[in-house]
Design an enzyme around this catalytic site. Structure first.
Site, PDB file in Angstrom:
ATOM      1  N   CYS A  50       0.812  -1.214   0.000  1.00  0.00           N
ATOM      2  CA  CYS A  50       0.000   0.000   0.000  1.00  0.00           C
ATOM      3  C   CYS A  50       0.845   1.263   0.000  1.00  0.00           C
ATOM      4  CB  CYS A  50      -0.948   0.009   1.196  1.00  0.00           C
ATOM      5  SG  CYS A  50      -0.127   0.021   2.800  1.00  0.00           S
ATOM      6  N   GLY A 115       5.777  -5.670  11.603  1.00  0.00           N
ATOM      7  CA  GLY A 115       6.218  -6.972  11.116  1.00  0.00           C
ATOM      8  C   GLY A 115       5.485  -7.478   9.895  1.00  0.00           C
ATOM      9  N   GLY A 191      -9.164  -9.116   2.721  1.00  0.00           N
ATOM     10  CA  GLY A 191      -7.792  -9.519   2.421  1.00  0.00           C
ATOM     11  C   GLY A 191      -6.951  -9.563   3.683  1.00  0.00           C
ATOM     12  N   SER A 192      -5.626  -9.627   3.518  1.00  0.00           N
ATOM     13  CA  SER A 192      -4.746  -9.774   4.675  1.00  0.00           C
ATOM     14  C   SER A 192      -4.832  -8.580   5.620  1.00  0.00           C
ATOM     15  CB  SER A 192      -3.298  -9.975   4.211  1.00  0.00           C
ATOM     16  OG  SER A 192      -2.873  -8.884   3.408  1.00  0.00           O
ATOM     17  N   MET A 193      -4.826  -7.350   5.076  1.00  0.00           N
ATOM     18  CA  MET A 193      -4.884  -6.170   5.927  1.00  0.00           C
ATOM     19  C   MET A 193      -6.239  -6.058   6.613  1.00  0.00           C
ATOM     20  SD  MET A 193      -3.112  -3.433   6.921  1.00  0.00           S
ATOM     21  CE  MET A 193      -1.968  -2.788   5.683  1.00  0.00           C
TER      22      MET A 193
END
Length: 446
Positions: A50, A115, A191-193
């Site tokens: 991003c 991380g 999604g992942s975020m």
């Protein structure tokens, strides 16, 4: 391997430029293939997050590589080359390795020490392997970067210096809209975020959580993970109406345009009776929430641009210096190992040539002294081999040591010249065709 990095990030480009340059859909894959197909590039990988777009490439020509990769970034991002160039940074060889290791440790992140970048690096390598644009060189480099990042997090307190972007964003929301615990929340995206955001909300005390996503199945899976007593799905088309029923919205989708319009937020604010503002945390790039929401009374918008300004004002962590030292040490060690590895094929070829000479001379001895008994023949053979090994031991050990130092490649050249080694033999050991470069492959450990 001659590593070149060409990219832009939140450190060199304003959010507006990053937003226009954002690579979505199948564009990252096409950019990756086009980069690997250029004449100067042997391997390529793309780190696309991003707040950064970086091409990593093994190149045989620096200036040509910079020109070609910059042109490709402009072409695929849609940002004019002249405008994009003013925001690009270029790193080469040891400086490129230093940059990647710093990125892996979170030193170059918007929130220092976060991380999540390790997972993004792992995904970048996996994608390059899947598309067969990364070979042994980039695989070894990225695997080492991941190890360096893990070392920084395990041996220092860099985790305390920074948090995930989600956690930092929620801190900014809490500062302007009150405690997160007990709020009604909506997460747009799965999604992942977005998943990290949803899990973080549950952890800090949100007990009523809606999940909306373009693909309902992914939203349902996330609800199942979080627990049906806390979270439930929402049809994406109903998001505008749901804004009036929640206190906090976190949005992070891969959409190319605005997902949450200013007029919908204005309507939701007008119908709210809660004393606190409607808070919106936009973690998407390009942005999901209309920038005009910043001007709406009764609404609080925290986006990547405001997060960047907020983090710039926070004091630096004491552990950053320690991580910086770790990165410097690891870069030195990696460079030494790479330079030493470059001379290994020459040393192997030299020993192979010596072995062939010994074999030829012992064969000639057999023809001249056919009646020599086996015991004497074995003793002579062992003596000749021992003499050759002792003569080669000191120079080969020393040349490996010298080759590990900067500029050590010249020692391999000297060794080839002194012993008149066949270039084809050296290249056969290294797997590189004479006059060529190793081709990328999808192999390697992920």
């Amino acid at each position: 391997m001659s590593l070149l990095v060409v990219g832009l990030s939140h450190r060199t480009a304003p959010v507006g430029v990053l937003e226009r340059a954002a690579l979505t859909g199948d564009v990252p894959t096409r950019l990756l293939h086009d980069a690997a197909a250029t004449a100067t590039v042997a391997e390529a990988a793309l780190l696309n997050t991003c707040n950064r777009i970086e091409l990593y490439a093994d190149v045989d020509k620096f200036h040509a590589g910079v020109a070609e990769l910059s042109l490709l970034l402009a072409h695929h991002s849609g940002v004019d080359l002249e405008e994009l160039t003013s925001h690009l940074y270029v790193h080469y060889e040891d400086r490129a390795v230093h940059h990647l290791f710093s990125v892996a440790c979170g030193l170059d992140s918007m929130v220092v020490g976060e991380g999540q970048i390790l997972g993004q690096l792992r995904d970048a390598l996996a994608k390059a392997q899947e598309e067969h644009t990364a070979g042994r060189g980039l695989n070894e480099l990225f695997q080492q970067a991941l190890r360096v990042g893990k070392r920084a997090h395990s041996e220092t307190g860099i985790d305390k210096a920074g948090q995930s972007l989600v956690t930092f964003g929620l801190e900014q929301v809490a500062a302007g809209a009150g405690e997160i615990a007990g709020k009604r929340a909506l997460v747009v995206g799965a999604g992942s975020m977005s998943s990290l955001a949803a899990a973080t909300l549950v952890r800090v005390g949100v007990t009523d959580l809606l999940i909306a996503n373009r693909t309902p199945e992914r939203a349902e899976r996330l609800v199942e993970i979080l627990g049906g007593d806390v979270a439930r799905t929402l049809d994406l088309v109903k998001v505008p109406q749901a804004l009036a029923d929640v206190d906090l919205v976190i949005s992070c989708t891969g959409a190319a345009g605005v997902v949450i319009k200013a007029e919908d937020v204005a309507a939701a604010v007008a119908s709210r009776t809660a004393p606190t503002p409607l808070a919106l945390l936009d973690l998407a790039m390009p942005r999901d929430v209309d920038h005009a929401v910043h001007e709406l009374p009764g609404a609080l918008l925290v986006d990547l641009e405001s997060l960047s300004h907020a983090h710039a004002a926070t004091p630096g962590a004491g552990d950053v210096d320690e991580v910086t030292r770790i990165v410097a040490d690891e870069v030195t060690a990696f460079g030494a190992a790479q330079r030493a590895a470059r001379i290994a094929p020459t040393v192997v070829a030299l020993r192979a040539m010596a072995s062939d000479v010994v074999a030829a001379e012992l064969g000639r001895l057999d023809s001249r002294l056919p009646d020599l008994d086996e015991r004497s023949r074995a003793e002579i053979s062992q003596t000749v081999r021992r003499v050759v090994d002792k003569l080669l031991h000191a120079p080969t050990v020393r040349v490996k040591q010298l080759a590990a130092e900067p500029g050590g490649a010249s020692y391999a050249d000297a060794l080839r010249e002194l012993f008149d080694l066949d270039p084809a033999a050296v290249h056969a050991v290294s797997g590189t065709p004479v006059g060529g470069r190793p081709q990328p492959s999808g192999g390697g450990t992920r």
